[in-house]
Structures are given as structure tokens and as C-alpha cells.
Design an enzyme around this catalytic site. Structure first.
Site, PDB file in Angstrom:
ATOM      1  N   LYS A   1       0.880  -1.220   0.122  1.00  0.00           N
ATOM      2  CA  LYS A   1      -0.021   0.002   0.016  1.00  0.00           C
ATOM      3  C   LYS A   1       0.860   1.213   0.119  1.00  0.00           C
ATOM      4  O   LYS A   1       0.651   2.159  -0.684  1.00  0.00           O
ATOM      5  CB  LYS A   1      -0.922  -0.089   1.057  1.00  0.00           C
ATOM      6  CG  LYS A   1      -1.396   1.410   1.481  1.00  0.00           C
ATOM      7  CD  LYS A   1      -2.227   1.149   2.854  1.00  0.00           C
ATOM      8  CE  LYS A   1      -2.296   2.653   3.468  1.00  0.00           C
ATOM      9  NZ  LYS A   1      -1.587   3.075   4.511  1.00  0.00           N
ATOM     10  N   ASN A   2       1.754   1.237   1.080  1.00  0.00           N
ATOM     11  CA  ASN A   2       2.839   2.730   0.956  1.00  0.00           C
ATOM     12  C   ASN A   2       3.520   2.934   0.052  1.00  0.00           C
ATOM     13  O   ASN A   2       4.162   4.027  -0.199  1.00  0.00           O
ATOM     14  CB  ASN A   2       3.321   2.766   2.489  1.00  0.00           C
ATOM     15  CG  ASN A   2       2.133   2.742   3.570  1.00  0.00           C
ATOM     16  OD1 ASN A   2       1.059   3.083   3.263  1.00  0.00           O
ATOM     17  ND2 ASN A   2       2.649   2.676   4.798  1.00  0.00           N
TER      18      ASN A   2
ATOM     19  N   CYS B   1      -4.583  17.607   8.640  1.00  0.00           N
ATOM     20  CA  CYS B   1      -3.487  18.038   9.465  1.00  0.00           C
ATOM     21  C   CYS B   1      -3.230  19.541   9.069  1.00  0.00           C
ATOM     22  O   CYS B   1      -3.756  19.790   8.240  1.00  0.00           O
ATOM     23  CB  CYS B   1      -2.199  17.334   9.252  1.00  0.00           C
ATOM     24  SG  CYS B   1      -2.468  15.338   9.708  1.00  0.00           S
TER      25      CYS B   1
ATOM     26  N   ARG C   1       0.134  15.252  12.570  1.00  0.00           N
ATOM     27  CA  ARG C   1       0.984  14.800  11.408  1.00  0.00           C
ATOM     28  C   ARG C   1       1.515  15.886  10.607  1.00  0.00           C
ATOM     29  O   ARG C   1       1.025  16.362   9.521  1.00  0.00           O
ATOM     30  CB  ARG C   1       0.081  13.845  10.542  1.00  0.00           C
ATOM     31  CG  ARG C   1      -0.254  12.596  11.469  1.00  0.00           C
ATOM     32  CD  ARG C   1      -1.071  11.470  10.631  1.00  0.00           C
ATOM     33  NE  ARG C   1       0.075  10.806   9.771  1.00  0.00           N
ATOM     34  CZ  ARG C   1      -0.424   9.893   8.769  1.00  0.00           C
ATOM     35  NH1 ARG C   1      -1.424   9.532   8.793  1.00  0.00           N
ATOM     36  NH2 ARG C   1       0.725   9.384   8.240  1.00  0.00           N
TER      37      ARG C   1
ATOM     38  N   ILE D   1       3.951  18.339   8.110  1.00  0.00           N
ATOM     39  CA  ILE D   1       4.520  18.493   7.002  1.00  0.00           C
ATOM     40  C   ILE D   1       5.563  19.248   6.656  1.00  0.00           C
ATOM     41  O   ILE D   1       5.910  19.456   5.588  1.00  0.00           O
ATOM     42  CB  ILE D   1       3.585  18.385   5.592  1.00  0.00           C
ATOM     43  CG1 ILE D   1       2.730  19.737   5.413  1.00  0.00           C
ATOM     44  CG2 ILE D   1       2.498  16.877   5.662  1.00  0.00           C
ATOM     45  CD1 ILE D   1       1.884  19.740   4.117  1.00  0.00           C
TER      46      ILE D   1
ATOM     47  N   GLN E   1       8.855  18.868   6.957  1.00  0.00           N
ATOM     48  CA  GLN E   1      10.039  18.528   6.537  1.00  0.00           C
ATOM     49  C   GLN E   1       9.653  18.272   5.008  1.00  0.00           C
ATOM     50  O   GLN E   1      10.530  18.605   4.136  1.00  0.00           O
ATOM     51  CB  GLN E   1      10.244  17.259   7.199  1.00  0.00           C
ATOM     52  CG  GLN E   1      10.593  17.113   8.560  1.00  0.00           C
ATOM     53  CD  GLN E   1      11.844  18.282   8.803  1.00  0.00           C
ATOM     54  OE1 GLN E   1      13.061  18.091   8.336  1.00  0.00           O
ATOM     55  NE2 GLN E   1      11.646  18.954   9.730  1.00  0.00           N
TER      56      GLN E   1
ATOM     57  N   ASP F   1       3.885   0.586  12.223  1.00  0.00           N
ATOM     58  CA  ASP F   1       2.313   0.045  11.423  1.00  0.00           C
ATOM     59  C   ASP F   1       2.158  -1.354  11.790  1.00  0.00           C
ATOM     60  O   ASP F   1       1.226  -1.963  11.425  1.00  0.00           O
ATOM     61  CB  ASP F   1       2.537   0.183   9.969  1.00  0.00           C
ATOM     62  CG  ASP F   1       2.548   1.548   9.551  1.00  0.00           C
ATOM     63  OD1 ASP F   1       2.387   2.546  10.473  1.00  0.00           O
ATOM     64  OD2 ASP F   1       2.937   2.012   8.431  1.00  0.00           O
TER      65      ASP F   1
ATOM     66  N   ARG G   1      -8.992   0.101   3.575  1.00  0.00           N
ATOM     67  CA  ARG G   1      -8.239   0.991   3.074  1.00  0.00           C
ATOM     68  C   ARG G   1      -6.853   0.614   2.855  1.00  0.00           C
ATOM     69  O   ARG G   1      -5.991   0.826   1.856  1.00  0.00           O
ATOM     70  CB  ARG G   1      -7.938   2.223   3.939  1.00  0.00           C
ATOM     71  CG  ARG G   1      -9.023   3.407   4.197  1.00  0.00           C
ATOM     72  CD  ARG G   1      -8.605   4.260   5.277  1.00  0.00           C
ATOM     73  NE  ARG G   1      -7.749   5.155   4.628  1.00  0.00           N
ATOM     74  CZ  ARG G   1      -7.698   6.485   5.425  1.00  0.00           C
ATOM     75  NH1 ARG G   1      -8.448   6.772   6.353  1.00  0.00           N
ATOM     76  NH2 ARG G   1      -6.713   7.290   4.737  1.00  0.00           N
TER      77      ARG G   1
HETATM   78  C1  EPZ Z   1       4.212   6.925   6.420  1.00  0.00           C
HETATM   79  O1  EPZ Z   1       3.461   8.162   6.876  1.00  0.00           O
HETATM   80  C2  EPZ Z   1       2.958   5.836   6.443  1.00  0.00           C
HETATM   81  N1  EPZ Z   1       2.087   6.197   5.420  1.00  0.00           N
HETATM   82  C3  EPZ Z   1       2.461   5.328   7.732  1.00  0.00           C
HETATM   83  O2  EPZ Z   1       1.701   4.244   7.491  1.00  0.00           O
HETATM   84  C4  EPZ Z   1       3.740   5.115   8.636  1.00  0.00           C
HETATM   85  O3  EPZ Z   1       3.135   5.052   9.929  1.00  0.00           O
HETATM   86  C5  EPZ Z   1       4.496   6.084   8.494  1.00  0.00           C
HETATM   87  O4  EPZ Z   1       5.073   6.517   7.184  1.00  0.00           O
HETATM   88  C6  EPZ Z   1       5.869   5.725   9.503  1.00  0.00           C
HETATM   89  O5  EPZ Z   1       6.561   4.775   9.000  1.00  0.00           O
HETATM   90  C7  EPZ Z   1       2.079   6.214   4.174  1.00  0.00           C
HETATM   91  O6  EPZ Z   1       3.163   5.686   3.664  1.00  0.00           O
HETATM   92  C8  EPZ Z   1       0.867   6.601   3.299  1.00  0.00           C
HETATM   93  P1  EPZ Z   1       6.551  10.014   8.729  1.00  0.00           P
HETATM   94  P2  EPZ Z   1       4.109   9.303   6.815  1.00  0.00           P
HETATM   95  O7  EPZ Z   1       6.506  11.261   7.669  1.00  0.00           O
HETATM   96  O8  EPZ Z   1       5.057   9.600   5.865  1.00  0.00           O
HETATM   97  C9  EPZ Z   1       7.202  13.256  12.006  1.00  0.00           C
HETATM   98  C10 EPZ Z   1      -0.239   3.131   7.678  1.00  0.00           C
HETATM   99  O9  EPZ Z   1      -0.732   2.412   8.804  1.00  0.00           O
HETATM  100  N2  EPZ Z   1       7.054  14.384  10.847  1.00  0.00           N
HETATM  101  O10 EPZ Z   1       7.678   8.870   8.153  1.00  0.00           O
HETATM  102  O11 EPZ Z   1       3.190  10.624   7.166  1.00  0.00           O
HETATM  103  C11 EPZ Z   1       5.929  12.496  12.246  1.00  0.00           C
HETATM  104  O12 EPZ Z   1       5.023  13.459  12.905  1.00  0.00           O
HETATM  105  C12 EPZ Z   1       0.225   4.316   7.725  1.00  0.00           C
HETATM  106  O13 EPZ Z   1      -0.029   2.287   6.752  1.00  0.00           O
HETATM  107  C13 EPZ Z   1       7.460  15.359  11.200  1.00  0.00           C
HETATM  108  O14 EPZ Z   1       7.674  16.010  12.449  1.00  0.00           O
HETATM  109  O15 EPZ Z   1       5.091   9.009   8.385  1.00  0.00           O
HETATM  110  C14 EPZ Z   1       6.252  11.337  12.895  1.00  0.00           C
HETATM  111  O16 EPZ Z   1       6.462  11.457  13.968  1.00  0.00           O
HETATM  112  C15 EPZ Z   1      -0.210   5.228   9.124  1.00  0.00           C
HETATM  113  N3  EPZ Z   1       7.360  16.414  10.062  1.00  0.00           N
HETATM  114  C16 EPZ Z   1       7.390  10.899  12.151  1.00  0.00           C
HETATM  115  O17 EPZ Z   1       8.012  12.084  11.615  1.00  0.00           O
HETATM  116  C17 EPZ Z   1       7.277  15.901   8.874  1.00  0.00           C
HETATM  117  O18 EPZ Z   1       7.086  16.903   7.998  1.00  0.00           O
HETATM  118  C18 EPZ Z   1       7.382   9.909  11.004  1.00  0.00           C
HETATM  119  O19 EPZ Z   1       6.409  10.086   9.846  1.00  0.00           O
HETATM  120  C19 EPZ Z   1       6.784  14.770   8.638  1.00  0.00           C
HETATM  121  C20 EPZ Z   1       6.942  13.757   9.515  1.00  0.00           C
END
Ligand code: EPZ
Length: 431
Positions: free
Chosen positions: A22-23, A117, A123, A125, A127, A308, A400
Site C-alpha cells: 500500500k505505502n 492535518c 501529522r 508536513i 519537512q 505500522d 483502506r
Molecule cells: C508513512 O506516513 C506511512 N503512510 C504510515 O503508515 C507510517 O506509519 C509512517 O510512514 C511511518 O512509517 C504512508 O506511507 C501513506 P512519516 P508518513 O513522515 O509519511 C514526523 C499505515 O498504517 N514528521 O515517516 O506520514 C511525524 O509526526 C500508515 O499504513 C514531522 O515531524 O510518516 C512522525 O512522528 C499510518 N514532520 C514521524 O515524523 C514532517 O514533515 C514519521 O512520520 C513529517 C513527519
């Protein structure tokens, strides 16, 4: 709406075929926008998040043609809009990838703030925005949309150090940089299998991305991407979920179409709990005949234990002898499902980021509600292992991310069925 009715307490036995990740899919489909040609994508999972991504692509002017159940041809030669439809895009987190892809190809993008968000929210964005800005885009928020515009029409290269290891930011910046002028470097990049899969997809379409899977990714900008064919990797988390189901319910299952290396972090923890896992070329044989043993787990970015899989493994540990500690270090609050597990007899206390799990002899079936995708998967696992009947609501979250979960579990001998009941209202999830 749909509910699942599960009669628990039956060991699982048989084979399960894992779908495409999925991801990876929800990134690769938007990434097709970067390609001025036809992309044929195989091993596409049939799940609602993927359908939504393809619908958004179509609304932007892409040709979307299903060749068979798991193969699609995407033609992004005649895109007529760089603004995604608000209601569609705000439903999924992955809609943020449309920013990187549209910005990279057309120098502009307008995408609804993903998943409800905001920049300072749960959550963030920030970064992603840091990366786009470094590449020469101006990013603003107006009327619920994130608007990104390349100041000189085309993005330029940059050295970007991510302050947190973010899957989404790594993939989004990679997309926006493949057509930018010069050499871009992303440091402290995420290393998840789907990050590598996106890089491989882009390279197969003519991009020049090196180092994906390490913490430094180097992208040499190219003039254009042309078409090609690509197969998405198997879903690590779907595979891990079936492994956890067999661990909790007992029995023996063959998990097919996986990459064993991606499963190492999950396999190791299940083995610590007394589950036997036998590795073959692209399958895993999972057997649980002995009582489960406690262990401690901390979620971490890849190759650490995946967040996850945290709800699913906590469910397994709720049946393991002794006290296990689970620490969630990626997300702030991912224990909403614990209240539901307690309804089923689990003994779990949550103290900030740590769940203290005291194993119980058995869980009992109950009416429970999924609060997000993996929370829902955890409840299915609990229901399969529990004595008696469970009724799981809000299963649209589960659908989903899990293709045909009911049929796949039925094929493993589970007593689970899907029933339609009058709608009580649906919520947005986190995806
Ligand atoms: C991806 O989300 C996945 N979603 C999530 O899977 C997964 O839990 C996550 O990566 C971590 O592995 C998809 O791929 C669609 P991150 P993402 O940016 O990219 C912080 C599932 O169940 N952060 O790696 O949104 C954030 O708050 C879903 O399949 C910032 O601070 O996750 C978190 O603590 C749920 N600033 C950490 O980084 C940012 O700009 C990791 O988030 C971005 C993130």
C-alpha cells in the site's frame, strides 16, 4: 456500512498470498505524474486508498486503464490541472505526494491539506515544505489547500537535511527533485522498503536516483521521464499482520509473495515470543503450537520494528505469558485501539508512549470499533484468537489497506464474514 462478524478460537491453517505494498502504491501512482509517457504498473493492491489515488489522477487528466485486477496503465501525457479535488485529496495522507509530483513536473501544485492535518498538527508536513522550499518553491496555505510554486518555473538542486526521519518527506522531496536542475542530496532520509521502491520506479522511468535504502539519497535531475513497466513490492505490513494473526490464533500458515529481508524485524520479534518462522525464497512458514512468551518492543524507522505493526504485535503480546513493554517512538498517540482490546479482556496500561501489556489466558469476543487501519487489523487478530463472537465496526478503515482480508482469512480457515448494516456515519482516518 460494513461490519465483520468473527467466531474466534480457531487456529489458522493454509496459504495466504500477499498483495502489493500500500505505502509504495500510494506514492508510485502520484509519481506517474512525473512521467511524460505511459507507465504500466503491476502488483497494484486493490484497496480503497489506491482507488482514491487513481481517481485523483483521473481528475487531473490522466488516462487510467486497468489491464487486469492488479495491473494498471497510467498515461499522464495530457494533464490539464495541477489542483487536486479538495474532498478526494483531504481524505488520505498520501495525497501529499501529489504536491511533490505536480511541482516536480509542472512547477506548481495545489493540494488539499492531507488528512486534515495542519503544519503544526499531529501529522506535520514541515519537512516536506522544508524540502520544497530548498528546491526553490514558494509554499503557502490558502483555503485549505497547500500551494507550491517553483519561483523560476523549474526547481533547482539543493542539499536537504531532514530534521526527523520521515517516509513522506523523503518520498515527496525525491519526486520533486527528479526533474529539477542539478544534483540534489537528501540526508537523514527514511530507508523503508517503499522508499527504495519509489526510487526504483522512478529510475525505471528514466530518473537518476542513487542511495535509496541508505540515509543519503542523491538525485541527479534529468530533462524528462518516459514510460515503462514496473512491479510494486509485496506489502511488508500486510504480511506481518497475517504472521501476527497466526501467532495469536495458533496454527500454521504459509505467507506467500514476500521479500523475507523486509520481514526480518517482525520475524525476529515473533520468534522471541516462541513462534516458529521458517524462511524460504519468497515465502515464510509461520507456526505457533506452544504458549506465547513475553518480549519488549520499540518501534523505530526501518530497519527497526515498524510502527505500522505496533497494534498487531501488542495484540499478540496481550496473550503472551508475563509482562511485555511496547514503546511507540514514531507517532505520539497510537494506542487508541487499547480501549477496544480491554473490552475483549486484555490487560494493557498505557503510560505516555509505552504500553504495559500483561498477558491474559484468553480474550473474549465483544463488539468493538476500529479507529484506524492498523487498529482495525489488531482487532481482527484479537477477534480471531478470542473465545466467542466479535463484531468489528468501522471496517472501512481496514479496507483502506488490506486487500480482500475477509476472503484471505476465510481461506486460512477463519470464521469471519462481512455483513452490511445501516450506516451510523463515517470518520476520516489517518492512512
Ligand atoms: C508513512 O506516513 C506511512 N503512510 C504510515 O503508515 C507510517 O506509519 C509512517 O510512514 C511511518 O512509517 C504512508 O506511507 C501513506 P512519516 P508518513 O513522515 O509519511 C514526523 C499505515 O498504517 N514528521 O515517516 O506520514 C511525524 O509526526 C500508515 O499504513 C514531522 O515531524 O510518516 C512522525 O512522528 C499510518 N514532520 C514521524 O515524523 C514532517 O514533515 C514519521 O512520520 C513529517 C513527519
Amino acid at each position: 456500512m460494513t461490519k465483520y462478524i468473527v467466531e474466534g478460537g480457531k487456529p489458522l491453517c493454509g496459504e495466504v498470498e500477499i498483495s502489493g505494498a500500500k505505502n509504495a502504491a500510494v506514492a508510485i501512482i502520484p509519481a506517474a505524474l512525473l512521467v511524460n509517457g505511459i507507465c504500466r504498473i503491476e502488483n497494484v493492491p486493490q484497496i480503497s486508498d489506491v482507488s482514491l489515488c487513481m481517481n485523483i489522477l483521473e481528475q487531473l487528466g490522466a488516462g487510467v486503464r486497468m489491464i487486469n485486477r492488479h495491473t494498471v496503465e497510467l498515461d499522464c501525457r495530457h494533464i490539464h490541472s495541477t489542483r487536486t479535488p479538495y474532498e478526494m485529496a483531504r481524505r488520505i495522507r498520501a495525497s501529499s505526494y501529489f504536491i511533490g509530483a505536480l511541482l516536480g513536473r509542472f512547477g506548481q501544485a495545489e493540494v488539499a491539506m492531507p488528512g486534515g492535518c495542519n503544519f503544526g498538527g499531529v501529522r506535520p508536513i514541515d519537512q516536506h515544505v522544508k524540502g520544497f522550499t530548498a528546491l526553490g518553491a514558494q509554499v503557502t496555505v490558502e483555503g485549505g489547500f497547500i500551494r507550491a510554486v517553483a519561483q523560476n518555473g523549474r526547481l533547482h538542486s539543493a542539499n536537504i537535511y531532514l530534521d526527523v526521519v520521515s517516509v513522506g518527506a523523503t518520498m515527496n522531496i525525491m519526486m520533486s527533485a527528479v526533474l529539477a536542475e542539478g544534483n540534489t542530496i537528501i540526508e537523514n532520509a527514511a530507508k523503508e522498503p517503499h522508499v527504495v521502491d519509489l526510487a526504483n520506479f522512478l529510475n525505471s522511468m528514466g530518473a537518476n536516483v542513487r542511495g535509496a535504502g541508505t540515509d543519503t539519497i542523491k538525485i541527479r535531475g534529468v530533462e524528462c521521464l518516459t514510460g515503462g513497466s514496473y512491479a510494486i513490492i509485496p506489502d511488508q505490513i500486510e504480511a506481518g499482520t497475517y504472521m501476527a494473526a497466526a501467532a495469536a490464533a495458533g496454527g500454521q500458515i504459509l505467507v506467500k509473495n514476500i521479500i523475507p529481508k523486509h520481514m526480518d524485524c517482525i520475524t525476529a520479534k515473533l520468534q522471541e515470543c516462541g513462534v516458529e518462522v521458517e524462511e524460504h525464497e519468497d515465502t515464510l512458514l509461520v507456526r505457533r503450537t506452544e504458549p506465547l512468551r513475553k518480549t519488549n518492543i520499540k518501534t523505530l524507522p526501518y530497519p527497526g520494528f515498524p510502527t505500522d505493526m505496533q497494534p498487531q504485535i501488542t495484540t499478540v503480546l496481550s496473550l503472551a505469558k508475563g509482562i511485555s513493554l511496547v514503546t511507540e517512538s514514531v507517532w505520539g498517540n497510537r494506542y487508541r485501539y487499547v480501549d477496544e482490546l480491554r473490552r475483549m479482556g486484555a490487560s494493557i496500561q498505557v503510560d505516555d508512549k509505552t504500553a504495559i501489556v500483561e498477558g491474559v489466558d484468553h480474550l473474549s469476543g465483544a463488539p468493538v470499533q476500529a479507529s484506524d487501519l492498523r487498529a482495525g487489523a489488531a482487532l481482527v487478530i484479537a477477534a480471531l484468537a478470542a473465545h466467542g463472537q466479535s463484531e468489528i465496526s468501522c471496517v472501512h478503515y481496514i479496507e483502506r489497506g488490506y486487500e480482500n482480508i475477509v476472503a484471505k482469512l476465510q481461506a486460512l480457515g477463519a470464521d469471519i464474514r462481512s455483513v452490511e448494516v445501516p450506516d451510523e456515519g463515517e470518520e476520516l482516518g489517518i492512512g
